[in-house]
Design a protein around this motif. Structure first.
Motif, PDB file in Angstrom:
ATOM      1  N   VAL A 154      -8.565  -4.213  20.654  1.00 44.69           N
ATOM      2  CA  VAL A 154      -7.225  -4.168  20.074  1.00 44.69           C
ATOM      3  C   VAL A 154      -6.226  -4.628  21.127  1.00 44.69           C
ATOM      4  CG1 VAL A 154      -5.445  -2.686  19.087  1.00 44.69           C
ATOM      5  CG2 VAL A 154      -7.841  -2.320  18.494  1.00 44.69           C
ATOM      6  N   THR A 192      -1.955  -5.896  21.913  1.00 47.24           N
ATOM      7  CA  THR A 192      -0.591  -5.528  21.554  1.00 47.24           C
ATOM      8  C   THR A 192       0.308  -6.759  21.661  1.00 47.24           C
ATOM      9  OG1 THR A 192      -0.967  -3.356  22.512  1.00 47.24           O
ATOM     10  CG2 THR A 192       1.303  -3.962  22.083  1.00 47.24           C
ATOM     11  N   TYR A 230       0.337 -11.960  22.803  1.00 48.69           N
ATOM     12  CA  TYR A 230      -0.304 -10.655  22.867  1.00 48.69           C
ATOM     13  C   TYR A 230      -0.954 -10.455  24.227  1.00 48.69           C
ATOM     14  CZ  TYR A 230      -4.469 -13.452  21.795  1.00 48.69           C
ATOM     15  OH  TYR A 230      -5.462 -14.388  21.823  1.00 48.69           O
ATOM     16  N   PHE A 259      -4.062  -7.737  26.166  1.00 51.55           N
ATOM     17  CA  PHE A 259      -5.076  -6.705  26.001  1.00 51.55           C
ATOM     18  C   PHE A 259      -5.621  -6.371  27.379  1.00 51.55           C
ATOM     19  CE2 PHE A 259      -7.011 -10.810  25.480  1.00 51.55           C
ATOM     20  CZ  PHE A 259      -8.226 -10.741  26.131  1.00 51.55           C
ATOM     21  N   ASP A 287       3.419  -4.080  17.780  1.00 57.77           N
ATOM     22  CA  ASP A 287       2.335  -3.956  16.797  1.00 57.77           C
ATOM     23  C   ASP A 287       1.015  -4.375  17.438  1.00 57.77           C
ATOM     24  OD1 ASP A 287       4.134  -3.147  14.917  1.00 57.77           O
ATOM     25  OD2 ASP A 287       4.118  -5.022  13.770  1.00 57.77           O
ATOM     26  N   SER A 288      -0.067  -3.864  16.870  1.00 59.13           N
ATOM     27  CA  SER A 288      -1.382  -4.205  17.419  1.00 59.13           C
ATOM     28  C   SER A 288      -2.071  -5.217  16.514  1.00 59.13           C
ATOM     29  CB  SER A 288      -2.236  -2.948  17.564  1.00 59.13           C
ATOM     30  OG  SER A 288      -2.407  -2.342  16.306  1.00 59.13           O
ATOM     31  N   SER A 334      -6.974 -14.261  18.490  1.00 55.92           N
ATOM     32  CA  SER A 334      -6.739 -13.170  17.548  1.00 55.92           C
ATOM     33  C   SER A 334      -7.437 -13.522  16.250  1.00 55.92           C
ATOM     34  CB  SER A 334      -5.244 -12.985  17.304  1.00 55.92           C
ATOM     35  OG  SER A 334      -4.753 -14.068  16.552  1.00 55.92           O
TER      36      SER A 334
END
Length: 133
Positions: free
Chosen positions: A73, A75, A87, A89, A110-111, A126
């Motif tokens: 996951v 962010t 993002y 991680f 948000d993730s 992603s």
């Protein structure tokens, strides 16, 4: 009795010289056109090779991620223009970064699910629908 016309050698030489100049001008024009054609072909070939290399590289990375990738996951830490979202991680106390194009309903914080290569986490993407192992 008709008198025979004598040809002026200067006029003949001038006519011959003009004919040679016109021929040389035509040959030079053909040579210029050939150079331009060759230059354009080289530019097109380089462009096609460059775009093909990028496509093959992206295809290969996708293949590696699908075959050997692990899910985690991530962010979203920043949103850019035209639906671009950045993002991050974390793996073993180190952050890795990437970007994706998603719909506009995701916000900073948000993730989202990231798939990465364990051997090189800098290769990541992603995705949706990743099964956690």
């Amino acid at each position: 009795m008709k008198r025979k016309k004598t040809r002026n050698p200067d006029k003949i030489a001038l006519r011959e010289e003009k004919r040679i100049q016109r021929r040389n001008a035509r040959l030079l024009e053909k040579k210029k056109q050939k150079k331009i054609f060759t230059r354009n072909n080289i530019i097109i070939a380089i462009t096609v090779i460059f775009i093909g290399a990028i496509g093959i590289n992206n295809f290969y990375k996708g293949y590696l991620l699908k075959r050997n990738g692990q899910c985690i996951v991530g962010t979203i830490y920043e949103t850019g223009r035209r639906f671009t979202q950045y993002y991050k991680f974390k793996i073993r106390e180190r952050y890795y970064y990437g970007h994706t194009i998603t719909d506009n309903d995701k916000k900073v914080g948000d993730s989202l699910i990231i798939v990465y290569l364990p051997s090189n986490p800098e290769i990541n993407s992603s995705i949706t629908g990743c099964d956690f192992k």
